[in-house]
Design a protein around this motif. Structure first.
Motif, PDB file in Angstrom:
ATOM      1  N   LYS A   1      41.334  25.979 -18.581  1.00 12.28           N
ATOM      2  CA  LYS A   1      41.051  25.215 -19.798  1.00 12.28           C
ATOM      3  C   LYS A   1      41.876  23.936 -19.853  1.00 12.28           C
ATOM      4  O   LYS A   1      41.364  22.856 -20.168  1.00 12.28           O
ATOM      5  CB  LYS A   1      41.342  26.074 -21.028  1.00 12.28           C
ATOM      6  CG  LYS A   1      40.381  27.228 -21.245  1.00 12.28           C
ATOM      7  CD  LYS A   1      39.049  26.756 -21.788  1.00 12.28           C
ATOM      8  CE  LYS A   1      38.169  27.946 -22.154  1.00 12.28           C
ATOM      9  NZ  LYS A   1      36.846  27.519 -22.680  1.00 12.28           N
TER      10      LYS A   1
ATOM     11  N   SER B   1      40.649  21.419 -17.452  1.00 15.65           N
ATOM     12  CA  SER B   1      39.397  20.838 -17.943  1.00 15.65           C
ATOM     13  C   SER B   1      39.664  19.774 -18.998  1.00 15.65           C
ATOM     14  O   SER B   1      39.045  18.699 -18.989  1.00 15.65           O
ATOM     15  CB  SER B   1      38.512  21.949 -18.517  1.00 15.65           C
ATOM     16  OG  SER B   1      37.329  21.412 -19.082  1.00 15.65           O
ATOM     17  N   PHE B   2      40.626  20.053 -19.903  1.00 16.41           N
ATOM     18  CA  PHE B   2      40.981  19.067 -20.922  1.00 16.41           C
ATOM     19  C   PHE B   2      41.494  17.777 -20.281  1.00 16.41           C
ATOM     20  O   PHE B   2      41.130  16.676 -20.696  1.00 16.41           O
ATOM     21  CB  PHE B   2      42.055  19.631 -21.858  1.00 16.41           C
ATOM     22  CG  PHE B   2      41.589  20.742 -22.745  1.00 16.41           C
ATOM     23  CD1 PHE B   2      40.277  20.796 -23.193  1.00 16.41           C
ATOM     24  CD2 PHE B   2      42.464  21.741 -23.148  1.00 16.41           C
ATOM     25  CE1 PHE B   2      39.842  21.826 -24.010  1.00 16.41           C
ATOM     26  CE2 PHE B   2      42.039  22.778 -23.966  1.00 16.41           C
ATOM     27  CZ  PHE B   2      40.727  22.823 -24.399  1.00 16.41           C
TER      28      PHE B   2
ATOM     29  N   LYS C   1      40.902  16.567 -17.336  1.00 19.97           N
ATOM     30  CA  LYS C   1      39.831  15.827 -16.673  1.00 19.97           C
ATOM     31  C   LYS C   1      39.035  15.010 -17.680  1.00 19.97           C
ATOM     32  O   LYS C   1      38.620  13.885 -17.400  1.00 19.97           O
ATOM     33  CB  LYS C   1      38.905  16.792 -15.934  1.00 19.97           C
ATOM     34  CG  LYS C   1      39.488  17.333 -14.636  1.00 19.97           C
ATOM     35  CD  LYS C   1      38.498  18.247 -13.934  1.00 19.97           C
ATOM     36  CE  LYS C   1      39.091  18.785 -12.635  1.00 19.97           C
ATOM     37  NZ  LYS C   1      38.154  19.709 -11.934  1.00 19.97           N
ATOM     38  N   MET C   2      38.850  15.580 -18.863  1.00 16.62           N
ATOM     39  CA  MET C   2      38.118  14.853 -19.911  1.00 16.62           C
ATOM     40  C   MET C   2      38.919  13.655 -20.420  1.00 16.62           C
ATOM     41  O   MET C   2      38.348  12.654 -20.860  1.00 16.62           O
ATOM     42  CB  MET C   2      37.801  15.793 -21.076  1.00 16.62           C
ATOM     43  CG  MET C   2      36.732  16.820 -20.776  1.00 16.62           C
ATOM     44  SD  MET C   2      36.188  17.716 -22.247  1.00 16.62           S
ATOM     45  CE  MET C   2      37.662  18.658 -22.638  1.00 16.62           C
ATOM     46  N   LEU C   3      40.249  13.762 -20.381  1.00 18.71           N
ATOM     47  CA  LEU C   3      41.110  12.701 -20.899  1.00 18.71           C
ATOM     48  C   LEU C   3      41.450  11.645 -19.857  1.00 18.71           C
ATOM     49  O   LEU C   3      42.056  10.636 -20.183  1.00 18.71           O
ATOM     50  CB  LEU C   3      42.407  13.301 -21.449  1.00 18.71           C
ATOM     51  CG  LEU C   3      42.246  14.187 -22.683  1.00 18.71           C
ATOM     52  CD1 LEU C   3      43.562  14.883 -22.996  1.00 18.71           C
ATOM     53  CD2 LEU C   3      41.772  13.390 -23.880  1.00 18.71           C
TER      54      LEU C   3
ATOM     55  N   TYR D   1      44.449   8.208 -17.152  1.00 24.36           N
ATOM     56  CA  TYR D   1      45.543   8.116 -18.102  1.00 24.36           C
ATOM     57  C   TYR D   1      46.084   6.688 -18.187  1.00 24.36           C
ATOM     58  O   TYR D   1      46.692   6.183 -17.262  1.00 24.36           O
ATOM     59  CB  TYR D   1      46.675   9.059 -17.695  1.00 24.36           C
ATOM     60  CG  TYR D   1      46.166  10.395 -17.241  1.00 24.36           C
ATOM     61  CD1 TYR D   1      46.431  10.865 -15.974  1.00 24.36           C
ATOM     62  CD2 TYR D   1      45.373  11.170 -18.073  1.00 24.36           C
ATOM     63  CE1 TYR D   1      45.943  12.083 -15.552  1.00 24.36           C
ATOM     64  CE2 TYR D   1      44.886  12.391 -17.658  1.00 24.36           C
ATOM     65  CZ  TYR D   1      45.172  12.846 -16.398  1.00 24.36           C
ATOM     66  OH  TYR D   1      44.686  14.051 -15.974  1.00 24.36           O
TER      67      TYR D   1
END
Length: 293
Positions: free
Chosen positions: A271, A274-275, A277-279, A282
């Motif tokens: 999880k 996955s978070f 990767k969405m963010l 950077y």
């Protein structure tokens, strides 16, 4: 009385010779009370395979769960708490620090490290409740601040794992200052557009909840974790009313909008990856298209 004692080689002949199981091999689930073997706990990431209860663990276990192949580089391990107030209660604070360090093998109530999680670089700061109740002292605040600086400098996302009884009373105002200090550092992290994920575990209370634990870009918690500022008993005595069922559990806090997700520890690594990767990416701005002349 030869029949009373067996004399065949290899057979224990008296109860005095019976060997006890070494400490730590077996544990009992605090929720369902069923016995858990240590190897089963490790395999199931310290979650009871009977009832799903999340056992309390420290930085050593969290690092093994989250870092790839448990490979990481510890940061700022040399920091130790002082005794600026010469605090003495039933025992000198300086003596208590030495005893706790010797007993736990920790320098303070937090460890920070950098490594990879599913191939992605990440800085993790994790609190240890076994060190004076995971209390927030000057070293805790300093390690978090330096970890944030490291994340900003290297553009590496930051994960904070909170587990604390709150501020460390033996350091008084020095402890309370860490609330503002860490919050200010997190503001700089946000300005740098580096992701910050806050993981609240059982228990997360006091000044920790009132500062960095609730300031994540994403706030998540483990199932059943106690999350709050003051304890339920103090609140009940203050407002003179019975509290709702499940008050201050992660599920209650999620229902009232203070959490984004509750994540099972066995799914935590996937999880979190996955978070992140969405963010991504950077702090990297996309190049603006060239203007026509």
């Amino acid at each position: 009385m030869a029949w009373f004692k067996r004399e065949i080689k290899g057979i224990i002949t008296t109860t005095e010779e019976k060997k006890e199981a070494p400490d730590g091999i077996w544990n009992k689930c605090p929720n369902c009370k069923k016995p858990l073997h240590y190897s089963e706990q490790v395999e199931n990431q310290y979650v009871c395979h009977y009832c799903g209860f999340h056992l309390r663990i420290g930085s050593k276990e969290y690092f093994s769960v989250l870092f790839d192949e448990n490979q990481f580089t510890e940061l700022f391990a040399e920091l130790h708490s002082g005794d600026p107030l010469n605090f003495t209660d039933s025992k000198k604070y300086s003596d208590r620090l030495k005893e706790t360090q010797s007993k736990t093998g920790l320098t303070d109530a937090i460890r920070a490290a950098v490594g990879k999680m599913n191939g992605q670089d990440i800085v993790i700061a994790c609190m240890d409740f076994n060190f004076i109740g995971g209390s927030m002292g000057s070293v805790v605040g300093e390690k978090i601040a330096r970890s944030i600086d490291y994340s900003i400098e290297h553009k590496v996302p930051f994960l904070m794992i909170s587990k604390s009884g709150g501020a460390r009373m033996m350091e008084a105002a020095f402890s309370l200052m860490q609330m503002a200090k860490t919050s200010a550092k997190l503001a700089l992290l946000a300005q740098a557009k580096v992701p910050y994920i806050s993981l609240l575990t059982d228990p997360t209370t006091g000044g920790v909840t009132a500062s960095y634990a609730m300031l994540g870009d994403i706030n998540i918690a483990e199932p059943g974790a106690l999350i709050g500022f003051a304890g339920p008993r103090v609140i009940k005595e203050t407002i003179k009313k019975d509290l709702p069922k499940g008050f201050q559990t992660a599920e209650f806090v999620l229902e009232h909008g203070f959490l984004d997700f509750i994540v099972d520890r066995r799914e935590m690594k996937e999880k979190l990856a996955s978070f992140l990767k969405m963010l991504a990416p950077y702090g990297i701005k996309e190049e603006e298209p060239a203007k026509a002349e």
